[in-house]
Design a protein around this motif. Structure first.
Motif, PDB file in Angstrom:
ATOM      1  N   VAL A 157       0.838  -1.201   0.000  1.00 46.20           N
ATOM      2  CA  VAL A 157       0.000   0.000   0.000  1.00 46.20           C
ATOM      3  C   VAL A 157       0.872   1.250   0.000  1.00 46.20           C
ATOM      4  O   VAL A 157       0.660   2.190  -0.782  1.00 46.20           O
ATOM      5  CB  VAL A 157      -0.959  -0.003   1.204  1.00 46.20           C
ATOM      6  N   PHE A 158       1.875   1.273   0.871  1.00 40.60           N
ATOM      7  CA  PHE A 158       2.765   2.435   0.930  1.00 40.60           C
ATOM      8  C   PHE A 158       3.594   2.557  -0.350  1.00 40.60           C
ATOM      9  O   PHE A 158       3.880   3.667  -0.809  1.00 40.60           O
ATOM     10  CB  PHE A 158       3.686   2.336   2.148  1.00 40.60           C
ATOM     11  N   LEU A 159       3.985   1.418  -0.904  1.00 43.70           N
ATOM     12  CA  LEU A 159       4.771   1.444  -2.137  1.00 43.70           C
ATOM     13  C   LEU A 159       3.959   2.053  -3.277  1.00 43.70           C
ATOM     14  O   LEU A 159       4.454   2.899  -4.034  1.00 43.70           O
ATOM     15  CB  LEU A 159       5.204   0.024  -2.497  1.00 43.70           C
ATOM     16  N   ILE A 160       2.699   1.636  -3.405  1.00 41.70           N
ATOM     17  CA  ILE A 160       1.825   2.174  -4.453  1.00 41.70           C
ATOM     18  C   ILE A 160       1.594   3.668  -4.254  1.00 41.70           C
ATOM     19  O   ILE A 160       1.672   4.466  -5.197  1.00 41.70           O
ATOM     20  CB  ILE A 160       0.482   1.417  -4.471  1.00 41.70           C
ATOM     21  N   LEU A 161       1.331   4.058  -3.025  1.00 38.56           N
ATOM     22  CA  LEU A 161       1.059   5.469  -2.745  1.00 38.56           C
ATOM     23  C   LEU A 161       2.282   6.339  -2.999  1.00 38.56           C
ATOM     24  O   LEU A 161       2.168   7.445  -3.547  1.00 38.56           O
ATOM     25  CB  LEU A 161       0.587   5.627  -1.300  1.00 38.56           C
ATOM     26  N   SER A 162       3.446   5.855  -2.596  1.00 34.88           N
ATOM     27  CA  SER A 162       4.652   6.654  -2.799  1.00 34.88           C
ATOM     28  C   SER A 162       4.979   6.796  -4.282  1.00 34.88           C
ATOM     29  O   SER A 162       5.555   7.799  -4.704  1.00 34.88           O
ATOM     30  CB  SER A 162       5.833   6.022  -2.058  1.00 34.88           C
ATOM     31  N   ALA A 163       4.602   5.781  -5.083  1.00 36.03           N
ATOM     32  CA  ALA A 163       4.851   5.845  -6.512  1.00 36.03           C
ATOM     33  C   ALA A 163       3.809   6.687  -7.238  1.00 36.03           C
ATOM     34  O   ALA A 163       4.101   7.326  -8.248  1.00 36.03           O
ATOM     35  CB  ALA A 163       4.882   4.433  -7.107  1.00 36.03           C
ATOM     36  N   ALA A 164       2.575   6.691  -6.722  1.00 33.69           N
ATOM     37  CA  ALA A 164       1.468   7.365  -7.413  1.00 33.69           C
ATOM     38  C   ALA A 164       1.284   8.814  -7.000  1.00 33.69           C
ATOM     39  O   ALA A 164       0.537   9.558  -7.655  1.00 33.69           O
ATOM     40  CB  ALA A 164       0.161   6.601  -7.173  1.00 33.69           C
ATOM     41  N   THR A 165       1.929   9.228  -5.924  1.00 33.33           N
ATOM     42  CA  THR A 165       1.757  10.597  -5.443  1.00 33.33           C
ATOM     43  C   THR A 165       3.107  11.289  -5.341  1.00 33.33           C
ATOM     44  O   THR A 165       4.148  10.646  -5.192  1.00 33.33           O
ATOM     45  CB  THR A 165       1.084  10.617  -4.051  1.00 33.33           C
ATOM     46  N   SER A 166       3.086  12.584  -5.399  1.00 30.80           N
ATOM     47  CA  SER A 166       4.308  13.360  -5.183  1.00 30.80           C
ATOM     48  C   SER A 166       4.644  13.353  -3.701  1.00 30.80           C
ATOM     49  O   SER A 166       3.821  12.979  -2.857  1.00 30.80           O
ATOM     50  CB  SER A 166       4.099  14.798  -5.659  1.00 30.80           C
ATOM     51  N   GLU A 167       5.857  13.766  -3.393  1.00 32.66           N
ATOM     52  CA  GLU A 167       6.270  13.827  -1.990  1.00 32.66           C
ATOM     53  C   GLU A 167       5.347  14.739  -1.187  1.00 32.66           C
ATOM     54  O   GLU A 167       4.957  14.422  -0.059  1.00 32.66           O
ATOM     55  CB  GLU A 167       7.714  14.322  -1.903  1.00 32.66           C
ATOM     56  N   GLN A 168       4.966  15.863  -1.768  1.00 27.26           N
ATOM     57  CA  GLN A 168       4.093  16.801  -1.074  1.00 27.26           C
ATOM     58  C   GLN A 168       2.694  16.210  -0.865  1.00 27.26           C
ATOM     59  O   GLN A 168       2.114  16.352   0.215  1.00 27.26           O
ATOM     60  CB  GLN A 168       3.992  18.107  -1.868  1.00 27.26           C
ATOM     61  N   ALA A 169       2.160  15.554  -1.895  1.00 23.24           N
ATOM     62  CA  ALA A 169       0.835  14.951  -1.772  1.00 23.24           C
ATOM     63  C   ALA A 169       0.838  13.814  -0.757  1.00 23.24           C
ATOM     64  O   ALA A 169      -0.124  13.641   0.011  1.00 23.24           O
ATOM     65  CB  ALA A 169       0.358  14.442  -3.127  1.00 23.24           C
ATOM     66  N   PHE A 170       1.931  13.033  -0.746  1.00 28.63           N
ATOM     67  CA  PHE A 170       2.022  11.937   0.211  1.00 28.63           C
ATOM     68  C   PHE A 170       2.034  12.469   1.639  1.00 28.63           C
ATOM     69  O   PHE A 170       1.377  11.915   2.527  1.00 28.63           O
ATOM     70  CB  PHE A 170       3.275  11.110  -0.057  1.00 28.63           C
ATOM     71  N   LEU A 171       2.774  13.545   1.878  1.00 30.74           N
ATOM     72  CA  LEU A 171       2.805  14.138   3.215  1.00 30.74           C
ATOM     73  C   LEU A 171       1.483  14.803   3.568  1.00 30.74           C
ATOM     74  O   LEU A 171       1.101  14.867   4.738  1.00 30.74           O
ATOM     75  CB  LEU A 171       3.938  15.164   3.302  1.00 30.74           C
ATOM     76  N   SER A 172       0.768  15.309   2.572  1.00 32.25           N
ATOM     77  CA  SER A 172      -0.484  16.011   2.810  1.00 32.25           C
ATOM     78  C   SER A 172      -1.634  15.059   3.127  1.00 32.25           C
ATOM     79  O   SER A 172      -2.327  15.218   4.124  1.00 32.25           O
ATOM     80  CB  SER A 172      -0.835  16.873   1.595  1.00 32.25           C
ATOM     81  N   TRP A 173      -1.842  14.063   2.275  1.00 32.23           N
ATOM     82  CA  TRP A 173      -2.981  13.164   2.464  1.00 32.23           C
ATOM     83  C   TRP A 173      -2.686  11.697   2.153  1.00 32.23           C
ATOM     84  O   TRP A 173      -3.385  10.802   2.643  1.00 32.23           O
ATOM     85  CB  TRP A 173      -4.157  13.596   1.583  1.00 32.23           C
ATOM     86  N   GLY A 174      -1.639  11.427   1.383  1.00 28.26           N
ATOM     87  CA  GLY A 174      -1.376  10.055   0.971  1.00 28.26           C
ATOM     88  C   GLY A 174      -1.121   9.098   2.122  1.00 28.26           C
ATOM     89  O   GLY A 174      -1.551   7.939   2.087  1.00 28.26           O
ATOM     90  N   TRP A 175      -0.438   9.566   3.152  1.00 23.87           N
ATOM     91  CA  TRP A 175      -0.118   8.696   4.273  1.00 23.87           C
ATOM     92  C   TRP A 175      -1.361   8.254   5.032  1.00 23.87           C
ATOM     93  O   TRP A 175      -1.338   7.220   5.735  1.00 23.87           O
ATOM     94  CB  TRP A 175       0.826   9.419   5.244  1.00 23.87           C
ATOM     95  N   ARG A 176      -2.477   8.990   4.885  1.00 17.05           N
ATOM     96  CA  ARG A 176      -3.704   8.649   5.608  1.00 17.05           C
ATOM     97  C   ARG A 176      -4.443   7.456   4.984  1.00 17.05           C
ATOM     98  O   ARG A 176      -5.200   6.771   5.677  1.00 17.05           O
ATOM     99  CB  ARG A 176      -4.648   9.853   5.639  1.00 17.05           C
ATOM    100  N   VAL A 177      -4.231   7.230   3.701  1.00 15.71           N
ATOM    101  CA  VAL A 177      -5.011   6.214   2.986  1.00 15.71           C
ATOM    102  C   VAL A 177      -4.886   4.820   3.610  1.00 15.71           C
ATOM    103  O   VAL A 177      -5.905   4.136   3.815  1.00 15.71           O
ATOM    104  CB  VAL A 177      -4.611   6.182   1.495  1.00 15.71           C
TER     105      VAL A 177
END
Length: 431
Positions: free
Chosen positions: A161-181
């Motif tokens: 899940v984290f691998l997909i999110l880190s690949a599909a989102t920018s660093e800023q988006a991951f810090l903003s909301w991606g980590w919550r998914v």
């Protein structure tokens, strides 16, 4: 047995998925979101400290759920622990960060971690006993190991899940909301837990004796030695797993500069191998005995940890992956037989309490601070050899504890009761 095995795997995987997504997040992003005013090193230590906090209440959760599991059955205790973990994990996914509410953010984070630890403390014993108490005597190790398989399955799922999110989102988006998914996905797991509750009908272990009114008191009075030895045996399992699944994320990223996707891929590969080696090692324990199997893994881990870090330090992905795979194989020889070994140490009236409390005390001592200790040792000495020596010492302690465990009784339902043998299904040789 197929139904019970499926329930044990599902229950374990659900609980540990929730736990591992927090572990991954604490190593990768929570330091910047909840402790932004500190340096990278200090923020990482504080983030890993919130991970450790969850361990501190696990023995309390083991005592609480163990009491209800021994008094009222394995099923309601297990399902309650699963549901509590899922709800709390979803709550973490909607927590405000330091930028929104200041110091209240880490306070709320720690509170959620405490509740998570309470729930996890009661899950393992229930999942283990669902299968070991009804498994054939000569396959108790094998069937019990399926409660352990949920751990690498959960680690793989959370890492993917984290691998997909880190690949599909920018660093800023991951810090903003991606980590919550990943945390919000646990809402689906709550539903699975409710469904599992309906499928648990009729599969709870039968009570051959009248339940003890206060199982925990009897455990402390008459079975304290077995509880401490179970805790000692767990030290290595806990320290090794959180070194391999949590600390290496920080070590790869911060100390070696590995790309995030390579870090997560190496963890996935090594965890996938253990899905097969855990039951294989447990099956071996049915043939040659729990203690011999454990010694193979314990000695192997204590020695391999040095070349493991040397291979990782090369910075080569293939060598790092091989290092983790070999470590996971040795780990399987200590982790696979544990459910059967611990179940055979306690009588039925206190088994949920004994298995849970012993395991969780060892998890606190071995796993709670392993990432913190490893980080501190590396910062202090600047060498991975210091971490390897620490792990070798833990291995030695656990091997002594396993050696001191008296021969567990191997029977159909009642493994041990007041020191008397209650079954002659198989011999006790080498058990």
């Amino acid at each position: 047995m197929r139904k019970k095995v499926a329930i044990a795997v599902a229950g374990s995987a659900i609980e540990w998925f929730d736990f591992f997504i927090y572990a991954t997040a604490s190593a990768l992003v929570l330091n910047r979101l909840f402790f932004p005013d500190f340096s990278d090193s200090a923020g990482t230590l504080l983030s890993l400290s919130t991970f450790a906090v969850g361990f501190l209440v696990r023995p309390l959760g083991a005592a609480l759920f163990g009491h209800f599991g021994d008094r009222y059955g394995r099923k309601p205790a297990l399902v309650t622990a699963m549901t509590l973990m899922g709800v709390t994990t979803v709550a973490i996914g909607v927590l405000p960060t330091y930028a929104s509410v200041g110091a209240l953010a880490p306070v709320l984070l720690v509170l959620m971690r405490l509740i998570q630890g309470l729930a996890l403390g009661g899950q393992w014993g229930g999942a283990v006993l669902i299968v070991t108490e009804s498994a054939p005597a000569n396959r108790r190790g094998f069937y019990g190991s399926f409660a352990q398989i949920g751990v690498p399955l959960a680690l793989i799922a959370s890492t993917v899940v984290f691998l997909i999110l880190s690949a599909a989102t920018s660093e800023q988006a991951f810090l903003s909301w991606g980590w919550r998914v990943p945390f919000l996905l646990s809402l689906l797991l709550v539903g699975i837990g409710i469904f599992t509750q309906s499928r648990l009908e009729g599969v709870d272990s039968e009570q051959d004796e009248r339940p003890e009114r206060m199982p925990l008191l009897e455990l402390m009075r008459d079975h304290w030695k077995e509880t401490l030895l179970a805790a000692g045996a767990t030290l290595l399992n806990a320290a090794a797993y959180y070194l391999l699944a949590v600390y290496v994320l920080t070590y790869f990223a911060n100390d070696l500069g590995f790309p995030k996707n390579r870090i997560l891929t190496a963890v996935i590969i090594s965890a996938a191998v253990s899905i097969f080696t855990i039951p294989a090692a447990a099956l071996l324990s049915d043939r040659i005995g729990r203690r011999k199997t454990y010694f193979i893994g314990g000695i192997g881990l204590g020695l391999w940890v040095f070349p493991m870090f040397w291979l990782i330090n090369t910075g080569q992905f293939v060598l790092a992956a091989i290092a983790l795979i070999v470590a996971q194989i040795f780990f399987s020889f200590t982790y696979g037989p544990a459910p059967a070994l611990f179940s055979e140490m306690f009588g039925q009236k206190v088994r949920y309490s004994g298995v849970s409390v012993g395991y969780q005390i060892g998890a606190v001592g071995g796993g709670a601070f392993a990432p913190l200790i490893a980080t501190s040792l590396y910062d202090t000495f600047g060498s991975s050899n210091a971490i390897a020596l620490y792990m070798t010492g833990i291995a030695a302690i656990s091997l002594v504890a396993v050696r001191l465990i008296s021969h567990p009784h191997v029977g159909k339902t009642e493994f041990r009761d007041s020191g008397e043998e209650t079954s002659v299904d198989v011999t006790l040789e080498n058990r």
